[in-house]
Design an enzyme around this catalytic site. Structure first.
Site, PDB file in Angstrom:
ATOM      1  N   SER A 187       0.846  -1.196   0.000  1.00 33.85           N
ATOM      2  CA  SER A 187       0.000   0.000   0.000  1.00 33.85           C
ATOM      3  C   SER A 187       0.878   1.241   0.000  1.00 33.85           C
ATOM      4  O   SER A 187       1.995   1.226   0.539  1.00 33.85           O
ATOM      5  CB  SER A 187      -0.895   0.022   1.247  1.00 33.85           C
ATOM      6  N   TYR A 213      -2.212  -0.350  10.334  1.00 33.27           N
ATOM      7  CA  TYR A 213      -2.300  -0.832   8.962  1.00 33.27           C
ATOM      8  C   TYR A 213      -1.074  -0.405   8.152  1.00 33.27           C
ATOM      9  O   TYR A 213      -0.445  -1.221   7.467  1.00 33.27           O
ATOM     10  CB  TYR A 213      -3.575  -0.298   8.319  1.00 33.27           C
TER      11      TYR A 213
END
Length: 280
Positions: free
Chosen positions: A171, A184
């Site tokens: 990501s 995250y």
């Protein structure tokens, strides 16, 4: 996107509008003919789009998902079979090493091999402050997003031959951080480092390891991880002014899975950011 929310893990079939995954402009070239792929989090979002394109390129596809995601998984199976390939559905929890081992063994037994592993399953939940981030959430995020990748990769490598490929989902948050996604983004940074390290570790075995690191993508994660009032702004800060669709991300996975396209590439983190160029 309209305001909306769902309890985790969320179902794609209940999103408005539904994510786009069928990739009508994509034309197959037999790049994965006769291969077998295992995709975690393959029931929806990016995982579903990857499953459909892998099948279109000639691969049989197994998908791993949680039992609550069964309706989405069944729909993904139908789309794999419409592409003329075999589909195998495996429900369970990637945070459990024994489940990861048994999943890989089931794929090998029922589909005959494992040539491509896509580590894609993820947990995400926004928080406003570190004070709100519980130890339980921190632990759940790491066990899902990085422990699960390790468990699956270790199990798969035992059955992989030269020419096999592992593709991890990273990501942009793992490169730039995110104030609302402390846990995250930390796991995504770990995934990027894991990708580069595992690529070096497996290069002599002829197994390539790469990572796709998208920016905002319209998936069920985004209607479970944040307040409904924040959803309309999701992805609006990209240069293209919108989130990506899963079908726009999936071809990158085909590229990394295909030895015809990327046989000299391993240890790379490919960013797909809707026109953003900040990542290094």
């Amino acid at each position: 996107m309209p305001k909306q929310s769902q309890p985790a893990p969320g179902l794609e079939r209940e999103m408005t509008p539904r994510p786009q995954f069928e990739a009508p402009l994509y034309r197959a070239a037999g790049k994965l003919e006769g291969k077998v792929a295992l995709i975690t989090g393959g029931d929806s979002g990016i995982g579903r789009a990857v499953a459909v394109l892998f099948a279109r390129e000639g691969a049989d596809v197994a998908i791993v998902y949680t039992p609550m995601e069964e309706p989405d998984a069944a729909e993904t199976r139908d789309h794999i079979e419409r592409e003329g390939r075999r589909a195998l559905l495996i429900a369970g929890d990637v945070t459990q090493p024994e489940f990861c081992r048994s999943s890989v063994e089931q794929v090998v037994q029922e589909l005959g091999a494992i040539d491509v592993l896509v580590n894609n399953a993820a947990f995400q939940s926004n928080i406003d402050s570190i004070d709100e981030l519980s130890e339980e959430q921190w632990d759940r995020t790491f066990r899902t997003n990085i422990y699960g990748y390790f468990y699956m990769a270790k199990a798969a490598v035992a059955h992989m031959k030269r020419g096999a490929s592992i593709i991890n989902t990273g990501s942009i948050t793992g490169l730039e951080g995110s104030k609302d996604l402390l846990d995250y983004s930390a796991t995504k940074g770990a995934i990027h480092a894991f990708t580069k390290s595992l690529a070096q570790n497996l290069v002599e075995k002829g197994i390539r390891v790469n990572c796709v690191a998208p920016g905002p993508v319209w998936t069920p994660l985004n209607v479970t991880a944040q307040d409904a009032s924040d959803v309309p702004e999701f992805g609006a800060d990209t240069p293209m002014g919108r989130p990506g669709q899963p079908e726009e991300i999936a071809p990158a996975y085909v590229f990394f899975a295909s030895n015809g396209d990327s046989s000299f590439i391993s240890g790379e983190v490919l960013t797909l950011l809707g026109g953003e160029t900040r990542a290094g």
